[in-house]
Design a protein around this motif. Sequence first.
Motif: not given
Length: 579
Positions: A437-438, A442-443, A447-448, A452-455
Amino acid sequence: MSHEKKLNELEATAICGNDISSSCLYVSALAIAYAGQYAWIALLIVGAVLFLFRKIYGEVVGALPLNGGAYNVLLNTTSKRNAALAACLTILSYMATAVISASEAMHYLHTLWHGLPIIGATLGLLGLFLVLTILGISESAKVAVGIFLVHLASLTILVACAVWYLATHGVDNLTLNFQLPVKGGSILGALFFGFSAAMLGISGFESSANFVEEQAPGVFQKTLRNMWVVVSFFNPVIAFLAIAVLPMVEVGEHTETLLSHLGNTTGGRWLGILISIDAVAVLSGAVLTSFVGVSGLMKRMTLDRILPQFFLKENKAGSNYLILIVFFVLCVSVLLITNGQLGPLSGVYTISFLSVMAFFALGNFLLKSKRPKLPRPVYAGILTVTLALLGILVALYGNIKIHPDYLIVFLQYFLPAMLVVYVMLNRTAILNLILAAANSFATHSPRVSRLSRLKVLHLLRELHKQEFVFFTKGDNVSNLNKVMAYVVENEFTTRLKIVTLLKPGEQYSPELLTDIRVLDRAYEQIEVDFVTMEGQFGPELIDQLSKEWGIPKNFMFIGSPGNQFPYHVSELGGVRLII
């Protein structure tokens, strides 16, 4: 309870006996409510079903003498999901035990202190045991023995006084009660509904299996026998004497405090007071057993990564206080929802407790088929297990038929508990969905989405970094494939050590390394580390490797050992059987 000094027969019997024998204080009234004058026969049938379960529990726990009851049995014979289901039912059973016992204790105290607000006092008693268990106070074997012996003495005095009362006053009341219309429309109907309700009288039979590791060798079988004798004698006898002494209408008026009323009638005020004091003590002991039992079970589930890891937080006394607080909140909520009424509470209790018993019978079948070589002190025949399971299913059906609305109350707690467990057992899939979903957002919000992906990626790495171990003697590729499939289906990890132990100068089979390489390629999500070392498999080696590798023992697996295995499963510190 100390792990160094094992509990003897009296101590172990007292701890679990206080739990099961506390039901003597309210089950007679419940059975009479549904079976009327035939309640004592319904309770005899309950005793017969319990007799069958003596062998079932003896075989299952004798083969796998580890704390955890039905959860432990299913964990070592089937999947973690099935074990979690049994664990949720056990937690509900503990919850209902605590609330019923606390409520009944306050009803009996109310006979001595008439101004006592029962709901408020019940909340206070639950709160008291929350504080005590957070401070580190658990079952004291000596205190449990004292309460148990006083309880048996009180029940014996009550029976003796009731028999003397009948001998001096005659049995006219018994004759009148047997002339009343039969409840349920027929004797068979009365016995069916009475048996279903009276199965509450053996709740607590499973408690001995939850602390079997603390019992001395040979004690567990004796606790099963002793609990069976106590409830199979006192429950039918007290129900019969109540029917013989009291008009049926009085039984209905004193459902919550039947035994103290029977004591007042047969022995005088002193006996009623004795029974009430005894009831407060033994029922309070059952509340304590619930808090301690659920703490141990939920900690085990947390260590197995079925529940959130924050439950492992401890205070200075070593108590898992968050588990205890959550359990207390659940108890308070069920007390307020049912308004402390015995009927709905016993409905929740009976459905959850009977389901746990059914899982034990199913676990016995699984043990026979999947772990046939495990040594066991007793053996329950197929017919015995089948009859016992049928008895449990009949009782479950009867309880739901009596009060379908109680099933709703049960599901209000069971379904959310299973939802939490389902989320925990499917964390990888859920986190991957969130990651997808993250990526899709992305488009719109780069930034959000990146944060989210890193978390999520961090959570996945943390979840999968735990390594697991399987000890093998050179299993064929079929068994190793079962191991890999089990790990993928039941655990969150990307790393598995396959360890084979060699004698001095011995070489491992080249075929084994070939099989492991094939499986390593087949299961891309698992990185297999093949380890060979000289050594003798046993508790000392497990301790050593657990410390060296930082891998808890409950994340170490073995195949089912045979009769020649020099150690008992209980000596391996929680190592799991998976094939």
